[in-house]
Write a protein that holds these residues in place. Structure first.
Motif, PDB file in Angstrom:
ATOM      1  N   ASP A  46      31.681 -58.113 -14.466  1.00  0.00           N
ATOM      2  CA  ASP A  46      30.965 -58.961 -13.517  1.00  0.00           C
ATOM      3  C   ASP A  46      29.488 -58.581 -13.453  1.00  0.00           C
ATOM      4  OD1 ASP A  46      31.468 -56.501 -12.464  1.00  0.00           O
ATOM      5  OD2 ASP A  46      32.107 -57.209 -10.500  1.00  0.00           O
ATOM      6  N   GLU A  47      28.658 -59.584 -13.279  1.00  0.00           N
ATOM      7  CA  GLU A  47      27.234 -59.328 -13.113  1.00  0.00           C
ATOM      8  C   GLU A  47      26.985 -58.800 -11.713  1.00  0.00           C
ATOM      9  OE1 GLU A  47      22.990 -61.628 -13.998  1.00  0.00           O
ATOM     10  OE2 GLU A  47      24.843 -62.774 -13.701  1.00  0.00           O
ATOM     11  N   LYS A  48      26.050 -57.884 -11.588  1.00  0.00           N
ATOM     12  CA  LYS A  48      25.778 -57.274 -10.298  1.00  0.00           C
ATOM     13  C   LYS A  48      25.207 -58.299  -9.322  1.00  0.00           C
ATOM     14  CE  LYS A  48      25.015 -52.651 -12.167  1.00  0.00           C
ATOM     15  NZ  LYS A  48      24.072 -51.516 -12.332  1.00  0.00           N
ATOM     16  N   ILE A  73      32.129 -69.103  -3.607  1.00  0.00           N
ATOM     17  CA  ILE A  73      31.291 -67.989  -3.171  1.00  0.00           C
ATOM     18  C   ILE A  73      31.219 -66.920  -4.269  1.00  0.00           C
ATOM     19  CG2 ILE A  73      31.932 -68.427  -0.791  1.00  0.00           C
ATOM     20  CD1 ILE A  73      33.611 -65.830  -0.886  1.00  0.00           C
ATOM     21  N   ASP A  74      30.207 -66.071  -4.194  1.00  0.00           N
ATOM     22  CA  ASP A  74      30.038 -65.013  -5.204  1.00  0.00           C
ATOM     23  C   ASP A  74      30.796 -63.746  -4.854  1.00  0.00           C
ATOM     24  OD1 ASP A  74      28.125 -66.157  -7.194  1.00  0.00           O
ATOM     25  OD2 ASP A  74      26.921 -66.422  -5.379  1.00  0.00           O
ATOM     26  N   ALA A  75      30.990 -63.494  -3.563  1.00  0.00           N
ATOM     27  CA  ALA A  75      31.720 -62.289  -3.167  1.00  0.00           C
ATOM     28  C   ALA A  75      32.259 -62.469  -1.760  1.00  0.00           C
ATOM     29  CB  ALA A  75      30.829 -61.054  -3.237  1.00  0.00           C
ATOM     30  N   LEU A  76      33.397 -61.859  -1.523  1.00  0.00           N
ATOM     31  CA  LEU A  76      33.992 -61.830  -0.191  1.00  0.00           C
ATOM     32  C   LEU A  76      33.815 -60.411   0.334  1.00  0.00           C
ATOM     33  CD1 LEU A  76      35.805 -63.601   1.797  1.00  0.00           C
ATOM     34  CD2 LEU A  76      37.673 -62.164   0.997  1.00  0.00           C
ATOM     35  N   GLU A  79      33.544 -38.677 -15.444  1.00  0.00           N
ATOM     36  CA  GLU A  79      32.966 -39.937 -15.875  1.00  0.00           C
ATOM     37  C   GLU A  79      32.065 -40.470 -14.778  1.00  0.00           C
ATOM     38  OE1 GLU A  79      36.599 -42.194 -16.562  1.00  0.00           O
ATOM     39  OE2 GLU A  79      36.094 -43.496 -14.895  1.00  0.00           O
ATOM     40  N   LYS A  80      31.236 -41.414 -15.150  1.00  0.00           N
ATOM     41  CA  LYS A  80      30.305 -41.989 -14.191  1.00  0.00           C
ATOM     42  C   LYS A  80      30.943 -43.151 -13.450  1.00  0.00           C
ATOM     43  CE  LYS A  80      26.158 -40.831 -16.864  1.00  0.00           C
ATOM     44  NZ  LYS A  80      24.937 -41.373 -17.500  1.00  0.00           N
ATOM     45  N   ALA A  81      30.681 -43.223 -12.144  1.00  0.00           N
ATOM     46  CA  ALA A  81      31.049 -44.424 -11.397  1.00  0.00           C
ATOM     47  C   ALA A  81      30.013 -45.509 -11.695  1.00  0.00           C
ATOM     48  CB  ALA A  81      31.105 -44.114  -9.908  1.00  0.00           C
ATOM     49  N   ASP A  82      30.255 -46.708 -11.202  1.00  0.00           N
ATOM     50  CA  ASP A  82      29.336 -47.818 -11.476  1.00  0.00           C
ATOM     51  C   ASP A  82      29.205 -48.700 -10.238  1.00  0.00           C
ATOM     52  OD1 ASP A  82      27.595 -49.414 -12.844  1.00  0.00           O
ATOM     53  OD2 ASP A  82      29.111 -50.445 -14.027  1.00  0.00           O
ATOM     54  N   PHE A  83      28.857 -48.074  -9.134  1.00  0.00           N
ATOM     55  CA  PHE A  83      28.748 -48.807  -7.886  1.00  0.00           C
ATOM     56  C   PHE A  83      27.399 -49.515  -7.772  1.00  0.00           C
ATOM     57  CE2 PHE A  83      31.850 -45.505  -6.591  1.00  0.00           C
ATOM     58  CZ  PHE A  83      32.872 -46.335  -6.162  1.00  0.00           C
ATOM     59  N   THR A  84      27.444 -50.728  -7.253  1.00  0.00           N
ATOM     60  CA  THR A  84      26.246 -51.408  -6.797  1.00  0.00           C
ATOM     61  C   THR A  84      26.254 -51.296  -5.277  1.00  0.00           C
ATOM     62  OG1 THR A  84      26.308 -52.960  -8.637  1.00  0.00           O
ATOM     63  CG2 THR A  84      24.961 -53.560  -6.742  1.00  0.00           C
TER      64      THR A  84
END
Length: 613
Positions: free
Chosen positions: A310-312, A350-353, A458-463
């Motif tokens: 998914d795109e950020k 919608i893009d996010a809930l 490993e690295k997380a990838d949180f926005t």
């Protein structure tokens, strides 16, 4: 012969704990440094016991005797007196038989009430000057978790005196400080700043500290120190206990000397018996100048983790109109209506809930569980709120690791409403971190490092989204808070509901210089009572008098009230879309039909504008 001259030829023995020994002996004042004034005989007695056990270096009882920490007990005006008395007591006990070093403890941890670096500088400078003026033989800085603070205090000491400086840092994990800074690197920076002796103290027992020293070279112009805890603490019947293991300390002293350590004492839980064991072992040894350095084999962070598909959200909203909708998790166990609403909103495009984290301090179905259901059963994108109120540092990191494992990469960090306004007003509010600190910690997870600095494999990838409250008297001050959150790593912002078109323009004017996008909060009103409650009782929300008057005309008619509220929301959407790409719709009381309608309205409006261009 001075302290540094002695260290060139001998292994010296430090003293042990003061606070935990006072605690063990029934001195239960909240501030152990105040004991210098109220029970000076106890302090002299403990110093004397350590001297008789073989200590060459004793510390003043001043670990937390700075203005910032003393202010918690109303003792800030006694800062100088407490420090002066501490030096006098230590000197009286020492009778020139040992070096007396003035102890200064670190201030920075992770707590929400963390002081600014300028406040820390002022407080520690004041304490250091008093200790110097009272004639200590050196300065011992201990339990510094933050390297910036450790470097600062080292430079302060060197600015005001030529006394020997001992700097003991505390590690988050074996060999690393918070932020993943290796102890050897920290030591290099501290010696460059002027520290004469660098070492480790507190948090860990001898075994873990020894493993750290195996990765640290022996310095050529400085010396190494170690002050381990007696053991891991136990907790029984409301009190902390440490294992009594003096013989073990004697064995570990030999091993520390083999690693090049020259000054060996004890921290939490250690007693005169521990120091006697250290002294007996140290007296039979000479300093070690060379050793074989152990190079830790650290596994590279996993690179084969599937990339996010998914795109950020922070990138989407820079390109086009974007909609986030909040749907509160239910307070009851049946989640069917919530899932129906989530599906309807997903179908509306919608893009996010976004799912709140026990909003208004009332327990709701866990948003991690619902976020997972939304993602797996509906295919919608969950944006999970994360409050600082309900979890300590352990719980926060564990929760984030769970989110990462489930592939939920979007989080919104918030401080959280105080518990007194919720269903359990007597519950504890944790607040280990402020929201901007939590942002920074999450970004650290993105580097593959835990909150303590430990590697996570490993690295997380949180926005990371952050909250923005523009409903304040001085919006420029609110923007300053945004800038602070941006410094911590915030990727975008979501605002509290706005009900004034003029205010929307003001927000745009004050924030247009920011690169981080803002999702403007719009929450439909469902009744006059709802309007008055929001305006008068909910922190961070204000309505215009015009809106309240219009809603009052529909009082008693629920359907016309909802329609009027929807019309007001559409007007606000129209205005917001002139200046912002992001709209954050907040669903009132599970009336998801309203936010579905608004989502469809925004989509239609956007398409019309696109085609007209």
């Amino acid at each position: 012969m001075g302290l540094l001259e002695r260290l060139k030829q001998d292994v010296l023995v430090g003293d042990g704990a003061m606070g935990t020994l006072l605690y063990e002996r029934g001195i239960e004042q909240q501030c152990f440094e105040e004991v210098n004034l109220s029970h000076p005989e106890e302090i002299i007695s403990i110093h004397t016991e350590y001297l008789l056990a073989g200590a060459d270096v004793i510390q003043t009882n001043t670990y937390a005797a700075n203005r910032l920490k003393l202010s918690k007990y109303g003792l800030e005006d006694k800062t100088a007196e407490i420090n002066r008395r501490a030096v006098a007591l230590a000197k009286q006990a020492a009778e020139n038989r040992a070096f007396v070093v003035g102890t200064v403890g670190g201030i920075r941890r992770f707590q929400m009430e963390e002081s600014t670096i300028n406040e820390i500088e002022e407080a520690l400078t004041e304490q250091i000057i008093v200790l110097i003026d009272e004639g200590v033989d050196g300065l011992l800085f201990e339990t510094f978790y933050d390297l910036e603070e450790a470097l600062l205090v080292t430079s302060i000491a060197k600015k005001h005196s030529s006394l020997p400086v001992i700097m003991n840092i505390s590690l988050g994990d074996i060999s690393v400080m918070s932020g993943g800074i290796h102890a050897a690197s920290a030591f290099d920076q501290l010696t460059e700043a002027g520290a004469d002796i660098v070492g480790l103290n507190c948090r860990m027992g001898p075994a873990h500290m020894l493993r750290s020293f195996e990765e640290i070279p022996i310095p050529t112009d400085q010396f190494l120190a170690v002050y381990p805890n007696a053991s891991l603490p136990d907790y029984r019947d409301g009190r902390f206990f440490y294992s009594s293991n003096p013989d073990y300390f004697a064995t570990m002293t030999e091993k520390f000397i083999d690693q090049g350590v020259r000054l060996i004492g004890g921290c939490c839980g250690t007693t005169p018996e521990h120091i006697k064991a250290i002294a007996n072992a140290a007296r039979t040894r000479v300093p070690v100048y060379e050793k074989k350095l152990k190079v830790a084999i650290r596994q590279p962070l996993a690179s084969d983790r599937p990339a996010r598909k998914d795109e950020k959200l922070s990138e989407i909203v820079k390109k086009r109109s974007s909609i986030i909708v909040e749907l509160d998790p239910p307070k009851k166990l049946n989640v069917s209506k919530f899932m129906q609403g989530a599906k309807a909103l997903k179908d509306a495009g919608i893009d996010a809930l976004t799912l709140a984290d026990n909003s208004l301090a009332s327990p709701r179905v866990d948003n991690l569980a619902l976020g997972t259901m939304v993602k797996e059963q509906i295919g919608a994108r969950p944006l999970v709120h994360l409050t600082c109120r309900d979890r300590n540092l352990i719980g926060l990191q564990s929760h984030l690791m769970g989110l990462h494992t489930l592939g939920l990469h979007d989080v919104l960090t918030i401080t959280g409403d105080p518990t007194k306004i919720g269903d359990f007003p007597g519950a504890s509010s944790v607040y280990d971190l402020a929201s901007y600190q939590l942002i920074s910690m999450i970004k650290q997870l993105n580097e593959g490092l835990s909150f303590s600095g430990k590697e996570l494999g490993e690295k997380a990838d949180f926005t990371v989204g952050a909250a923005f409250n523009p409903n304040v008297k001085y919006i420029d001050k609110a923007v300053k808070r945004l800038e602070k959150k941006i410094e911590s790593g915030a990727d975008y912002f979501m605002s509290q509901p706005v009900y004034d078109i003029n205010q929307l323009k003001a927000i745009y004017d004050e924030t247009k210089h920011l690169d981080q996008p803002i999702y403007i909060g719009i929450m439909p009103i469902v009744s006059s009572r709802n309007a008055e409650f929001l305006h008068n009782e909910v922190p961070g929300i204000k309505l215009t008098s015009g809106i309240r008057e219009v809603m009052a005309k529909h009082e008693g008619d629920s359907e016309s009230s909802k329609q009027e509220g929807l019309a007001i929301a559409k007007e606000l959407v129209d205005a917001a879309c002139e200046w912002f790409n992001g709209i954050y719709l907040i669903t009132p009381f599970m009336h998801y039909d309203l936010t579905v309608t608004l989502s469809e309205y925004i989509k239609e409006r956007t398409n019309v504008i696109k085609h007209s261009n």
